[in-house]
Write an enzyme that holds these catalytic residues in place. Structure first.
Site, PDB file in Angstrom:
ATOM      1  CG  HIS A   1      54.577  41.651  42.052  1.00 48.78           C
ATOM      2  ND1 HIS A   1      53.347  41.160  42.449  1.00 48.78           N
ATOM      3  CD2 HIS A   1      55.493  40.728  42.430  1.00 48.78           C
ATOM      4  CE1 HIS A   1      53.533  39.991  43.043  1.00 48.78           C
ATOM      5  NE2 HIS A   1      54.826  39.702  43.047  1.00 48.78           N
TER       6      HIS A   1
ATOM      7  CB  SER B   1      54.230  28.202  45.380  1.00 43.73           C
ATOM      8  OG  SER B   1      53.015  28.876  45.700  1.00 43.73           O
TER       9      SER B   1
ATOM     10  CG  ASN C   1      58.228  40.880  46.552  1.00 45.48           C
ATOM     11  OD1 ASN C   1      58.210  41.808  47.365  1.00 45.48           O
ATOM     12  ND2 ASN C   1      57.296  40.730  45.612  1.00 45.48           N
TER      13      ASN C   1
ATOM     14  CD  GLU D   1      56.625  36.759  40.825  1.00 40.80           C
ATOM     15  OE1 GLU D   1      57.171  36.176  41.760  1.00 40.80           O
ATOM     16  OE2 GLU D   1      56.048  37.849  40.954  1.00 40.80           O
TER      17      GLU D   1
HETATM   18  P1  13P Z   1      55.151  33.342  46.735  1.00 38.67           P
HETATM   19  O1  13P Z   1      56.566  32.855  46.717  1.00 38.67           O
HETATM   20  O2  13P Z   1      54.647  33.645  48.120  1.00 38.67           O
HETATM   21  O3  13P Z   1      54.244  32.493  45.942  1.00 38.67           O
HETATM   22  O4  13P Z   1      55.178  34.799  46.017  1.00 38.67           O
HETATM   23  C1  13P Z   1      55.775  34.921  44.774  1.00 38.67           C
HETATM   24  C2  13P Z   1      55.871  36.370  44.420  1.00 38.67           C
HETATM   25  O5  13P Z   1      54.872  37.014  44.135  1.00 38.67           O
HETATM   26  C3  13P Z   1      57.190  36.991  44.473  1.00 38.67           C
HETATM   27  O6  13P Z   1      57.172  38.262  43.901  1.00 38.67           O
END
Ligand code: 13P
Length: 230
Positions: free
Chosen positions: A88, A194, A6, A157
């Protein structure tokens, strides 16, 4: 495994095209059963060819019309795009997308036969209240969502792990995924927050993890392909 990148509000049309060229090359070594998705910004959507799927980070639930600043089905159809991220946490928070709005969007794109990566996640204060509260919070994000949709992929997430460099622990991912898998009838479930080359092996090995949704570490084709090939 599913590997989804993403880009959020990163990369231009030109840099996305370069990225795709580099990725295509690197993905030659990928296992057949692994699936790769890239969600570039809307200005970089195109009908790129390769062993991956291009999806949209967002769209308005309409064919076309007077929705200033949004893109609809017509703009996605131009490039044959049939995959979308919905729910999201950044859209829920910064764009004030309520559960009601999110579920309407879901129903529209389900009706259109899109593959939907549906994102859920709890803020830190909920995590700190304990697991029962976490699950209550996460399950409420399925209100109005057809969890039996056959093209549904869920992405868990935790908000506190997004962009912080601090992934959830193996234990946190493991217990949350186990409970979520039960709740969503074993639909594919990705972890996001992350995820990066340094922790991908550990995350992939957790039962109930069917892949990852990657932000920061997907921005560089080398780092992302390293994860896919790990
Ligand atoms: P990071 O991998 O930068 O933590 O972001 C995760 C995310 O929100 C993917 O949609």
């Amino acid at each position: 495994m599913i590997y989804a990148g993403n880009f959020k509000t990163n990369h231009t049309r030109a840099s996305t095209a370069n990225y795709i060229e580099e990725l295509k090359d690197k993905l030659r070594g990928k296992s057949l059963e692994d699936r790769v998705y890239i969600f570039p910004p809307a200005t970089a959507l195109d009908d790129y060819e390769g062993d991956f799927t291009i999806g949209t980070q967002n769209a308005y639930p309409a064919q076309n019309g007077a929705y200033t600043g949004e893109i609809g089905l017509e703009q996605l159809d131009e490039f044959g795009i049939k995959s979308i991220l919905i729910g999201h946490s950044e859209r829920r928070e910064y764009m004030a997308e309520t559960q009601d709005k999110v579920s309407q969007k879901f129903a529209f794109f389900q009706e259109q036969g899109f593959e939907i990566i549906y994102c859920i996640g709890e803020p830190l204060e909920v995590r700190e209240n304990g697991f029962e509260d976490v699950m209550k919070y996460l399950l409420a994000q399925f209100d109005g969502i057809d969890i039996n949709y056959d093209k549904l992929i869920v992405a868990y997430e935790p908000i506190w792990a997004i962009g912080t460099g601090r992934s959830a622990t193996v234990e946190e991912i493991s217990t949350t995924h186990r409970a979520l898998k039960n709740a969503i009838n074993d639909r594919p479930l990705l972890y996001g927050g992350s995820a990066k080359p340094e922790n991908i092996k550990e995350i992939k090995a957790i039962a109930g993890v069917d892949g990852v949704l990657v932000g920061s570490a997907s921005l560089d084709a080398n780092s992302f392909s390293q994860m896919v090939l790990s």
